[in-house]
Design a protein around this motif. Structure first.
Motif, PDB file in Angstrom:
ATOM      1  N   LEU A  41       0.799  -1.229   0.000  1.00  0.00           N
ATOM      2  CA  LEU A  41       0.000   0.000   0.000  1.00  0.00           C
ATOM      3  C   LEU A  41       0.833   1.281   0.000  1.00  0.00           C
ATOM      4  O   LEU A  41       0.301   2.366  -0.249  1.00  0.00           O
ATOM      5  N   GLY A  42       2.130   1.145   0.290  1.00  0.00           N
ATOM      6  CA  GLY A  42       3.025   2.308   0.233  1.00  0.00           C
ATOM      7  C   GLY A  42       2.734   3.393   1.256  1.00  0.00           C
ATOM      8  O   GLY A  42       3.249   4.506   1.152  1.00  0.00           O
ATOM      9  N   ASN A  43       1.909   3.097   2.233  1.00  0.00           N
ATOM     10  CA  ASN A  43       1.577   4.098   3.248  1.00  0.00           C
ATOM     11  C   ASN A  43       2.715   4.170   4.275  1.00  0.00           C
ATOM     12  O   ASN A  43       3.005   3.178   4.943  1.00  0.00           O
ATOM     13  N   PRO A  44       3.375   5.330   4.400  1.00  0.00           N
ATOM     14  CA  PRO A  44       4.517   5.404   5.337  1.00  0.00           C
ATOM     15  C   PRO A  44       4.124   5.084   6.772  1.00  0.00           C
ATOM     16  O   PRO A  44       4.967   4.678   7.578  1.00  0.00           O
ATOM     17  N   GLU A  45       2.852   5.251   7.095  1.00  0.00           N
ATOM     18  CA  GLU A  45       2.423   4.938   8.472  1.00  0.00           C
ATOM     19  C   GLU A  45       2.395   3.424   8.731  1.00  0.00           C
ATOM     20  O   GLU A  45       2.222   3.004   9.861  1.00  0.00           O
ATOM     21  N   TYR A  46       2.537   2.646   7.672  1.00  0.00           N
ATOM     22  CA  TYR A  46       2.543   1.192   7.851  1.00  0.00           C
ATOM     23  C   TYR A  46       3.964   0.644   8.059  1.00  0.00           C
ATOM     24  O   TYR A  46       4.159  -0.565   8.167  1.00  0.00           O
ATOM     25  N   ALA A  47       4.955   1.510   8.070  1.00  0.00           N
ATOM     26  CA  ALA A  47       6.318   1.062   8.363  1.00  0.00           C
ATOM     27  C   ALA A  47       6.355   0.530   9.794  1.00  0.00           C
ATOM     28  O   ALA A  47       5.799   1.161  10.703  1.00  0.00           O
ATOM     29  N   PRO A  48       6.967  -0.644   9.993  1.00  0.00           N
ATOM     30  CA  PRO A  48       6.947  -1.266  11.323  1.00  0.00           C
ATOM     31  C   PRO A  48       7.362  -0.328  12.454  1.00  0.00           C
ATOM     32  O   PRO A  48       6.730  -0.290  13.501  1.00  0.00           O
ATOM     33  N   ILE A  49       8.409   0.448  12.227  1.00  0.00           N
ATOM     34  CA  ILE A  49       8.908   1.279  13.324  1.00  0.00           C
ATOM     35  C   ILE A  49       7.879   2.343  13.724  1.00  0.00           C
ATOM     36  O   ILE A  49       7.767   2.724  14.887  1.00  0.00           O
ATOM     37  N   TRP A  50       7.098   2.811  12.742  1.00  0.00           N
ATOM     38  CA  TRP A  50       6.074   3.818  13.044  1.00  0.00           C
ATOM     39  C   TRP A  50       4.939   3.209  13.881  1.00  0.00           C
ATOM     40  O   TRP A  50       4.274   3.888  14.651  1.00  0.00           O
ATOM     41  N   LYS A  51       4.745   1.917  13.741  1.00  0.00           N
ATOM     42  CA  LYS A  51       3.692   1.238  14.514  1.00  0.00           C
ATOM     43  C   LYS A  51       4.025   1.234  16.009  1.00  0.00           C
ATOM     44  O   LYS A  51       3.164   1.043  16.849  1.00  0.00           O
ATOM     45  N   LEU A  52       5.308   1.446  16.326  1.00  0.00           N
ATOM     46  CA  LEU A  52       5.716   1.457  17.745  1.00  0.00           C
ATOM     47  C   LEU A  52       5.602   2.843  18.372  1.00  0.00           C
ATOM     48  O   LEU A  52       5.908   3.024  19.551  1.00  0.00           O
ATOM     49  N   GLU A  53       5.214   3.832  17.586  1.00  0.00           N
ATOM     50  CA  GLU A  53       5.270   5.220  18.026  1.00  0.00           C
ATOM     51  C   GLU A  53       4.579   5.482  19.381  1.00  0.00           C
ATOM     52  O   GLU A  53       5.158   6.158  20.241  1.00  0.00           O
ATOM     53  N   PRO A  54       3.374   4.964  19.642  1.00  0.00           N
ATOM     54  CA  PRO A  54       2.750   5.252  20.948  1.00  0.00           C
ATOM     55  C   PRO A  54       3.597   4.725  22.116  1.00  0.00           C
ATOM     56  O   PRO A  54       3.756   5.400  23.129  1.00  0.00           O
ATOM     57  N   LEU A  55       4.181   3.550  21.922  1.00  0.00           N
ATOM     58  CA  LEU A  55       5.018   2.951  22.967  1.00  0.00           C
ATOM     59  C   LEU A  55       6.289   3.784  23.167  1.00  0.00           C
ATOM     60  O   LEU A  55       6.688   4.088  24.290  1.00  0.00           O
ATOM     61  N   ARG A  56       6.888   4.169  22.039  1.00  0.00           N
ATOM     62  CA  ARG A  56       8.119   4.971  22.114  1.00  0.00           C
ATOM     63  C   ARG A  56       7.872   6.302  22.819  1.00  0.00           C
ATOM     64  O   ARG A  56       8.614   6.691  23.710  1.00  0.00           O
ATOM     65  N   ARG A  57       6.778   6.959  22.431  1.00  0.00           N
ATOM     66  CA  ARG A  57       6.497   8.272  23.032  1.00  0.00           C
ATOM     67  C   ARG A  57       6.272   8.151  24.541  1.00  0.00           C
ATOM     68  O   ARG A  57       6.815   8.937  25.320  1.00  0.00           O
ATOM     69  N   ALA A  58       5.471   7.179  24.932  1.00  0.00           N
ATOM     70  CA  ALA A  58       5.190   7.001  26.362  1.00  0.00           C
ATOM     71  C   ALA A  58       6.489   6.749  27.120  1.00  0.00           C
ATOM     72  O   ALA A  58       6.738   7.340  28.176  1.00  0.00           O
ATOM     73  N   TYR A  59       7.340   5.909  26.539  1.00  0.00           N
ATOM     74  CA  TYR A  59       8.604   5.568  27.201  1.00  0.00           C
ATOM     75  C   TYR A  59       9.551   6.774  27.264  1.00  0.00           C
ATOM     76  O   TYR A  59      10.020   7.157  28.340  1.00  0.00           O
ATOM     77  N   GLU A  60       9.789   7.394  26.118  1.00  0.00           N
ATOM     78  CA  GLU A  60      10.769   8.478  26.086  1.00  0.00           C
ATOM     79  C   GLU A  60      10.335   9.679  26.933  1.00  0.00           C
ATOM     80  O   GLU A  60      11.143  10.273  27.638  1.00  0.00           O
ATOM     81  N   GLN A  61       9.050  10.009  26.847  1.00  0.00           N
ATOM     82  CA  GLN A  61       8.581  11.203  27.581  1.00  0.00           C
ATOM     83  C   GLN A  61       8.641  10.994  29.092  1.00  0.00           C
ATOM     84  O   GLN A  61       8.750  11.936  29.855  1.00  0.00           O
ATOM     85  N   ARG A  62       8.586   9.754  29.522  1.00  0.00           N
ATOM     86  CA  ARG A  62       8.608   9.476  30.960  1.00  0.00           C
ATOM     87  C   ARG A  62      10.036   9.223  31.470  1.00  0.00           C
ATOM     88  O   ARG A  62      10.394   9.640  32.550  1.00  0.00           O
ATOM     89  N   PHE A  63      10.854   8.552  30.636  1.00  0.00           N
ATOM     90  CA  PHE A  63      12.133   8.072  31.161  1.00  0.00           C
ATOM     91  C   PHE A  63      13.385   8.710  30.567  1.00  0.00           C
ATOM     92  O   PHE A  63      14.476   8.466  31.065  1.00  0.00           O
ATOM     93  N   THR A  64      13.290   9.461  29.468  1.00  0.00           N
ATOM     94  CA  THR A  64      14.536   9.970  28.873  1.00  0.00           C
ATOM     95  C   THR A  64      14.556  11.505  28.868  1.00  0.00           C
ATOM     96  O   THR A  64      13.507  12.158  28.762  1.00  0.00           O
ATOM     97  N   ILE A  65      15.763  12.049  28.940  1.00  0.00           N
ATOM     98  CA  ILE A  65      15.911  13.506  28.940  1.00  0.00           C
ATOM     99  C   ILE A  65      15.459  14.063  27.588  1.00  0.00           C
ATOM    100  O   ILE A  65      14.758  15.066  27.512  1.00  0.00           O
ATOM    101  N   ALA A  66      15.850  13.351  26.523  1.00  0.00           N
ATOM    102  CA  ALA A  66      15.463  13.809  25.179  1.00  0.00           C
ATOM    103  C   ALA A  66      13.943  13.884  25.055  1.00  0.00           C
ATOM    104  O   ALA A  66      13.391  14.870  24.535  1.00  0.00           O
ATOM    105  N   GLY A  67      13.274  12.882  25.560  1.00  0.00           N
ATOM    106  CA  GLY A  67      11.802  12.850  25.474  1.00  0.00           C
ATOM    107  C   GLY A  67      11.185  13.977  26.278  1.00  0.00           C
ATOM    108  O   GLY A  67      10.237  14.630  25.829  1.00  0.00           O
ATOM    109  N   LYS A  68      11.749  14.227  27.459  1.00  0.00           N
ATOM    110  CA  LYS A  68      11.210  15.299  28.316  1.00  0.00           C
ATOM    111  C   LYS A  68      11.444  16.666  27.677  1.00  0.00           C
ATOM    112  O   LYS A  68      10.583  17.551  27.731  1.00  0.00           O
TER     113      LYS A  68
END
Ligand code: SF4
Ligand code: SF4
Length: 418
Positions: A41-68
């Motif tokens: 389908l060529g949809n960039p949102e279907y790239a596997p790494i993008w599918k992890l975005e909610p998990l990544r955001r929750a993790y980085e914003q809570r635990f990493t300086i970069a996320g904060k």
């Protein structure tokens, strides 16, 4: 409230392994090309790494300086309910959790299990596609995602017994093996269920089916709701313990095999001394030990290929067994599709995708690539060992007006019994 439930789930899961996986990602994007939804389908949102975005955001914003920092500077926002609704469509309707993407990741990141964690947050927040949630609820309340009640199950088993003239023991005390079928076989592919019963009887297996442990499919696992996943497996384990069996044979279902063979041991108590095997391993063992004999070349009249199921072949490693059986059944007409074995492409209907009506366009687009792989080798028939894949093949081949025939391996073995 919904968003907080999802975030809490993500934060609970990012303690060790998940955090190390997220930190290891270099954002190289190589995994994208491995994903059949992205390819089709060529949809960039279907790239596997993008599918992890909610998990990544929750993790980085809570635990990493970069996320904060990103949050403080307004470069990134906190997850919202709209985000959950958006990613719910991505991770349930454009991912079969096939884990092929993990096979190409240079950092060895297990994307499939991580996407399962993203689904877990969605399940905790109650943001699951309606069709999938409905099937899960049916499995919770009546014991089957297709709504098969105890009474319907008994009637259907009686009908298969009469129609195929095959003995199907139910709740037989003293049985060695518990055979657990899928509702899909029961309702859509009764020939496969009858075939398995016929083979077990021919081999002299002391086996039984069970009313309590009658469903091997696990919609809790598709949703990634751990409590429901455990409940649905517990019903089978309880039946196994009450019957005192030594072995549970999982019928032709990939996700069920994954859940019972691997996941169960990490999340719940599995009855001690009970072996869990897939029907394909069992059929192979029966052939190797001479407990059943097959008519050589019984399916040599047509070019036949094998579809590797993600959870049985790629994840489960049951790769040589079906091929050795097919070498007997179709010694000259068997041909491999490309790619195959661990690298095989998913059929597009796994991971619960086929149960979601709104995902139809996605799964047909993916299947078209599978169809091309079969046409490339002029396949006239295709064999597989997962009823969920079989459902996707039967439905999609009809959608594309293809005449390629679809077989379950057990059904072929039963037809070739000497
Ligand atoms: S698990 Fe499979 S379907 Fe999901 S993103 Fe990876 S390759 Fe795509
Ligand atoms: S291939 Fe691996 S490292 Fe590269 S973006 Fe995908 S998950 Fe990250």
């Amino acid at each position: 409230m919904k968003t907080q439930s999802a975030i809490n789930t993500y934060l609970k899961e990012t303690g060790g392994w998940v955090a190390s996986q997220l930190e290891a990602c270099t954002r190289c994007g190589i995994c994208a090309e491995a994903c059949h939804f992205y390819q089709a389908l060529g949809n960039p949102e279907y790239a596997p790494i993008w599918k992890l975005e909610p998990l990544r955001r929750a993790y980085e914003q809570r635990f990493t300086i970069a996320g904060k920092l990103k949050l403080a500077l307004g470069l990134e926002k906190k997850l919202t309910e709209a985000d959950l609704e958006h990613w719910s469509k991505i991770v349930y309707e454009a991912c079969t959790v096939c884990n092929k993407c993990a096979h190409v990741c240079p950092m060895g990141i297990e994307l499939g299990p991580l996407i399962h964690e993203v689904r877990a947050g969605m399940a905790a927040a109650g943001v699951v596609p309606g069709d999938l949630a409905e099937a899960t609820e049916k499995q919770r309340t009546v014991g089957s995602p297709l709504g098969v009640t105890d009474e319907m199950w008994r009637e259907r088993i009686d009908w298969i017994t009469d129609e195929w003239e095959v003995d199907i023991p139910v709740d037989k005390a003293g049985a060695e093996s518990l055979m657990v079928f899928t509702s899909i076989e029961l309702m859509k592919f009764p020939d496969n269920l009858a075939a398995i019963a016929k083979i077990l009887n021919k081999a002299g297996e002391n086996w039984t089916a069970s009313l309590k442990g009658r469903e091997v499919v696990n919609f809790g696992y598709f949703e990634a709701d751990e409590e429901l996943t455990k409940l649905f497996m517990y019903r089978v384990f309880q039946a196994a313990e009450e019957l005192g069996v030594k072995k549970i044979i999982i019928s032709e279902c990939g996700h069920a095999y994954d859940a019972f063979r691997w996941t169960a041991h990490n999340i719940m108590k599995v009855p001690a001394g009970v072996k869990i095997i897939h029907i394909t391993e069992y059929l192979h063992e029966l052939c190797k030990t001479g407990r059943i004999k097959l008519k050589e070349g019984a399916f040599d009249a047509e070019t036949i290929t094998f579809h590797d199921s993600c959870k049985i072949q790629r994840r489960g490693g049951i790769i040589k067994q079906p091929r050795e059986i097919l070498k007997v059944l179709a010694p000259t007409s068997f041909r491999e599709m490309t790619p195959n074995k661990e690298q095989s492409m998913c059929c597009g209907g796994g991971g619960g995708v086929i149960s979601i009506k709104e995902a139809d366009a996605n799964r047909y687009a993916v299947f078209e690539m599978k169809l091309e792989q079969m046409l490339d080798i002029q396949a006239q028939a295709v064999c597989m060992v997962c009823s969920n894949c079989r459902l996707q093949f039967v439905d999609s081949l009809a959608h594309f007006n293809s005449t390629i025939k679809v077989h379950g391996l057990a059904e072929m073995v039963a037809r070739a019994l000497v």
